[in-house]
Design an enzyme around this catalytic site. Structure first.
Site, PDB file in Angstrom:
ATOM      1  N   TYR A   1       0.949  -1.219   0.124  1.00  0.00           N
ATOM      2  CA  TYR A   1       0.102   0.041   0.003  1.00  0.00           C
ATOM      3  C   TYR A   1       0.766   1.179   0.127  1.00  0.00           C
ATOM      4  O   TYR A   1       0.341   2.252   0.117  1.00  0.00           O
ATOM      5  CB  TYR A   1      -0.895  -0.007   1.280  1.00  0.00           C
ATOM      6  CG  TYR A   1      -1.995  -0.917   1.247  1.00  0.00           C
ATOM      7  CD1 TYR A   1      -3.029  -1.142   0.302  1.00  0.00           C
ATOM      8  CD2 TYR A   1      -1.900  -2.263   1.895  1.00  0.00           C
ATOM      9  CE1 TYR A   1      -3.778  -1.954   0.238  1.00  0.00           C
ATOM     10  CE2 TYR A   1      -2.755  -3.156   1.915  1.00  0.00           C
ATOM     11  CZ  TYR A   1      -3.951  -3.168   1.061  1.00  0.00           C
ATOM     12  OH  TYR A   1      -4.695  -4.322   1.171  1.00  0.00           O
TER      13      TYR A   1
ATOM     14  N   TYR B   1     -11.360  -1.687   0.838  1.00  0.00           N
ATOM     15  CA  TYR B   1     -11.123  -1.648   2.411  1.00  0.00           C
ATOM     16  C   TYR B   1     -10.250  -0.585   2.585  1.00  0.00           C
ATOM     17  O   TYR B   1      -9.940  -0.181   3.637  1.00  0.00           O
ATOM     18  CB  TYR B   1     -11.339  -2.782   3.046  1.00  0.00           C
ATOM     19  CG  TYR B   1     -10.125  -3.444   3.410  1.00  0.00           C
ATOM     20  CD1 TYR B   1      -9.226  -4.126   2.418  1.00  0.00           C
ATOM     21  CD2 TYR B   1      -9.412  -3.155   4.631  1.00  0.00           C
ATOM     22  CE1 TYR B   1      -8.014  -4.613   2.948  1.00  0.00           C
ATOM     23  CE2 TYR B   1      -8.151  -3.836   5.101  1.00  0.00           C
ATOM     24  CZ  TYR B   1      -7.420  -4.604   4.298  1.00  0.00           C
ATOM     25  OH  TYR B   1      -6.426  -5.023   4.452  1.00  0.00           O
ATOM     26  N   ARG B   2      -9.095  -0.547   1.400  1.00  0.00           N
ATOM     27  CA  ARG B   2      -7.908   0.261   1.902  1.00  0.00           C
ATOM     28  C   ARG B   2      -7.317   0.461   0.644  1.00  0.00           C
ATOM     29  O   ARG B   2      -7.431  -0.515  -0.311  1.00  0.00           O
ATOM     30  CB  ARG B   2      -6.996  -0.851   2.815  1.00  0.00           C
ATOM     31  CG  ARG B   2      -5.593  -0.406   3.288  1.00  0.00           C
ATOM     32  CD  ARG B   2      -5.107  -1.607   3.943  1.00  0.00           C
ATOM     33  NE  ARG B   2      -3.945  -1.465   4.769  1.00  0.00           N
ATOM     34  CZ  ARG B   2      -3.111  -2.270   5.312  1.00  0.00           C
ATOM     35  NH1 ARG B   2      -4.009  -3.474   5.777  1.00  0.00           N
ATOM     36  NH2 ARG B   2      -2.119  -2.170   5.903  1.00  0.00           N
TER      37      ARG B   2
HETATM   38  P1  ADP Z   1       2.742  -1.122   9.219  1.00  0.00           P
HETATM   39  O1  ADP Z   1       4.291  -1.056   9.327  1.00  0.00           O
HETATM   40  O2  ADP Z   1       2.258  -1.962  10.371  1.00  0.00           O
HETATM   41  O3  ADP Z   1       2.219  -1.794   8.035  1.00  0.00           O
HETATM   42  P2  ADP Z   1       2.870   1.732   9.135  1.00  0.00           P
HETATM   43  O4  ADP Z   1       3.848   2.115  10.053  1.00  0.00           O
HETATM   44  O5  ADP Z   1       3.582   1.611   7.718  1.00  0.00           O
HETATM   45  O6  ADP Z   1       2.382   0.205   9.501  1.00  0.00           O
HETATM   46  O7  ADP Z   1       1.509   2.466   8.975  1.00  0.00           O
HETATM   47  C1  ADP Z   1       0.765   2.310   8.169  1.00  0.00           C
HETATM   48  C2  ADP Z   1      -0.097   3.846   7.671  1.00  0.00           C
HETATM   49  O8  ADP Z   1      -0.734   4.007   8.847  1.00  0.00           O
HETATM   50  C3  ADP Z   1       0.945   4.962   7.571  1.00  0.00           C
HETATM   51  O9  ADP Z   1       1.451   5.047   6.280  1.00  0.00           O
HETATM   52  C4  ADP Z   1       0.244   5.987   7.948  1.00  0.00           C
HETATM   53  O10 ADP Z   1      -0.650   6.886   6.875  1.00  0.00           O
HETATM   54  C5  ADP Z   1      -0.435   5.343   9.105  1.00  0.00           C
HETATM   55  N1  ADP Z   1      -0.201   5.605  10.384  1.00  0.00           N
HETATM   56  C6  ADP Z   1       0.808   4.973  10.843  1.00  0.00           C
HETATM   57  N2  ADP Z   1       1.116   5.112  12.139  1.00  0.00           N
HETATM   58  C7  ADP Z   1       0.307   6.214  12.532  1.00  0.00           C
HETATM   59  C8  ADP Z   1       0.171   6.925  13.709  1.00  0.00           C
HETATM   60  N3  ADP Z   1       0.718   6.801  14.530  1.00  0.00           N
HETATM   61  N4  ADP Z   1      -0.864   8.081  13.668  1.00  0.00           N
HETATM   62  C9  ADP Z   1      -1.579   8.075  12.680  1.00  0.00           C
HETATM   63  N5  ADP Z   1      -1.418   7.565  11.427  1.00  0.00           N
HETATM   64  C10 ADP Z   1      -0.542   6.514  11.250  1.00  0.00           C
END
Ligand code: ADP
Length: 522
Positions: free
Chosen positions: A101, A478-479
């Protein structure tokens, strides 16, 4: 041309929109004062890891201007004060492993990545109430290790990139895992959010001073707000409460294999009543033959030609490799007695539908496909599914993930819709349905070679057309990935967009939080 030299002659990889270099220099100096120079990255070399994406978009369009890694809520608040002053937007990431994503890259060029990985405390795990409170940088691996080291009878629920991703980032994106706690947002309880103006909001019971019910009662009093901080840019989530599953005394994973492509309908109609009644309680999966084959093979070894693999060939390959045209992986959880009772019900239902039910004893101890599902459905960590990325090679992947009713005729229709578009672009239907309570998350991994510009362009056009064709039938995803957020938001209609915008303006008047996230701008 370098990947990031296209837009600017600045010493920065990219600059925030409307911010000149001298202004950005001042902002960077202030960020350094807050978090320490070593936690403010802006050279092309240092930003390297943030410039790697798998989706078919040019990195120039999503290059960050810098990455800042705060260590505390207070540092986040001070960073936001600087951002408001200089109008420099930040894109928060927690563990930054949102691979199909968009990985850690921002929706628009020039945003500063607010990398929350240093905020990685497991604040509490309560073994009686089976709850946890974690910070953004906590990984599933870390939570898993914490539980194992203390010998707590609790399970976690990791998604596909389990070991490296984290519960907070995955939950705010409304990701899924595969145990009975697979719908992550549903099993979260309480957030702490830093708002754009620096105020700290605790949702639900957390708003009350001295409350000890923040992680056990979701709603608190008055409007419940947690949802507006998921898939949004209304605040930065700095703590998240989770419900953890008590480890059951017994666990029985199984697979049901179906021989024909159209059998998806029989599979789903058999699962639905069992899942709604919680006899099958988990977010299992129903994967097609190509998904199974792609996890453990390279395409070139199975089918050296370029075009779509004919259906009959897929069935031949499936037979040869001992997988079904469709494969239901799910499990029973409970005591030996309850499982024995439920086993009779589920085997009768699946047998009657024409599926072949197999347990670990039937497939043997070394079936890699069975074993990784067995592991993820009990909250164990594995990277096995990353084998998908070797299918085509070249590091390209994008998830197309429409929601379907849990109804056979509907999943069959979605399969047909998807196939029409994918075949046109010569992209394989590597597809899987994650079993929701009444829905199916239909997940298609668009695998392509990112090293070939033509393949990248095709993958992008394919996704675009899938969105349109599905939307025409009333189906939404959904995303989505950072490149398609505006388009998907539009598909959900003007009223939703207007309400989002009003909330955005009220909470973040300078538009400093993740502009473009989920199609929402200031
Ligand atoms: P994962 O590594 O678990 O897949 P990410 O850290 O890449 O998750 O986060 C996915 C997305 O969610 C990010 O690109 C951002 O848009 C959103 N996001 C992540 N952390 C936060 C946060 N602490 N607060 C708000 N939005 C967040």
């Amino acid at each position: 041309m370098s990947d990031y030299g296209a837009f600017t002659m600045s010493k920065y990889v990219a600059l925030p929109k409307g911010v000149d270099e001298a202004t950005f220099d001042r902002a960077i100096a202030e960020f350094r004062n807050i978090v320490g120079a070593e936690h403010v990255l802006h050279s092309a070399e240092a930003l390297g890891p943030f410039l790697k994406i798998m989706i078919p978009a040019p990195i120039e369009a999503h290059a960050p201007s810098a990455a800042i890694a705060p260590a505390s809520v207070e540092e986040v608040q001070r960073i936001l004060a600087v951002c408001n002053h200089y109008k420099t937007p930040v894109w928060p990431v927690s563990t930054g492993k949102n691979f199909g994503y968009g990985s850690a890259a921002p929706a628009t060029r020039g945003q500063i990545i607010l990398d929350l990985k240093r905020m990685n405390r497991i604040i509490e795990v309560d073994p009686d109430l089976c709850t946890a409170l974690v910070e953004p940088g906590v990984t599933y691996q870390q939570l898993y290790d914490y539980i194992k080291e203390r010998n707590l009878p609790l399970w976690i629920d990791p998604p596909i990139p389990g070991p490296v991703a984290g519960p907070l980032g995955n939950t705010v994106e409304r990701g899924v895992g595969y145990t009975p706690y697979g719908e992550h947002f549903l099993f979260s309880c309480g957030m702490e959010v830093v708002l754009a103006d620096g105020q700290v909001l605790r949702t639900g019971m957390g708003a009350m001073p001295n409350s000890n019910t923040w992680q056990v009662f979701k709603w608190g009093y008055g409007p419940t707000l947690d949802g507006i901080f998921t898939q949004s840019n209304f605040g930065i989530v700095t703590k998240l409460g989770l419900w953890l599953m008590p480890a059951p005394p017994a666990y029985k994973p199984f697979v049901v294999r179906y021989p024909e492509h159209a059998d998806i309908a029989k599979a789903i109609d058999t699962i639905r009543p069992l899942r709604i009644a919680q006899i099958i309680p988990n977010a299992g999966t129903v994967s097609n033959a190509l998904w199974e084959l792609a996890v453990i093979n390279r395409r070139a070894d199975l089918y050296p030609q370029a075009g779509p693999i004919p259906d009959t060939t897929v069935l031949d390959l499936a037979k040869k490799h001992g997988v079904g045209a469709w494969n239901v992986y799910t499990a029973l959880y409970g005591t030996e007695e309850t499982i024995a009772a439920h086993w009779k019900i589920v085997t009768a239902a699946f047998n009657a539908s024409g599926g072949t039910v197999l347990t670990q004893e039937d497939v043997g101890p070394d079936d890699p496909l069975f074993n990784y599902r067995r592991d993820v459905m009990r909250g164990e960590l594995t990277m096995r599914e990353f084998g998908l990325y070797n299918w085509r090679g070249g590091g390209g992947s994008m998830w197309f993930s429409p929601v379907s009713q849990a109804r056979g005729s509907e999943t069959l229709k979605q399969m047909g819709l998807a196939r029409r578009v994918l075949d046109k672009f010569g992209i394989d239907y590597v597809g899987l349905f994650v079993i929701g309570w009444r829905d199916m998350h239909h997940i298609i991994d668009i695998l392509y070679d990112r090293g070939q510009p033509e393949a990248m362009a095709k993958a992008r056009r394919c996704y675009d057309e899938l969105l349109d064709d599905f939307a025409r039938e009333g189906y939404g995803v959904y995303r989505t990935n950072i490149d398609f957020m505006a388009k998907v938001a539009k598909l959900y209609g003007p009223v939703k967009a207007k309400v989002n915008r009003r909330i955005k303006r009220a909470l973040d008047p300078n538009g400093i939080l993740a502009p473009g996230k989920s199609g929402i701008h200031g």
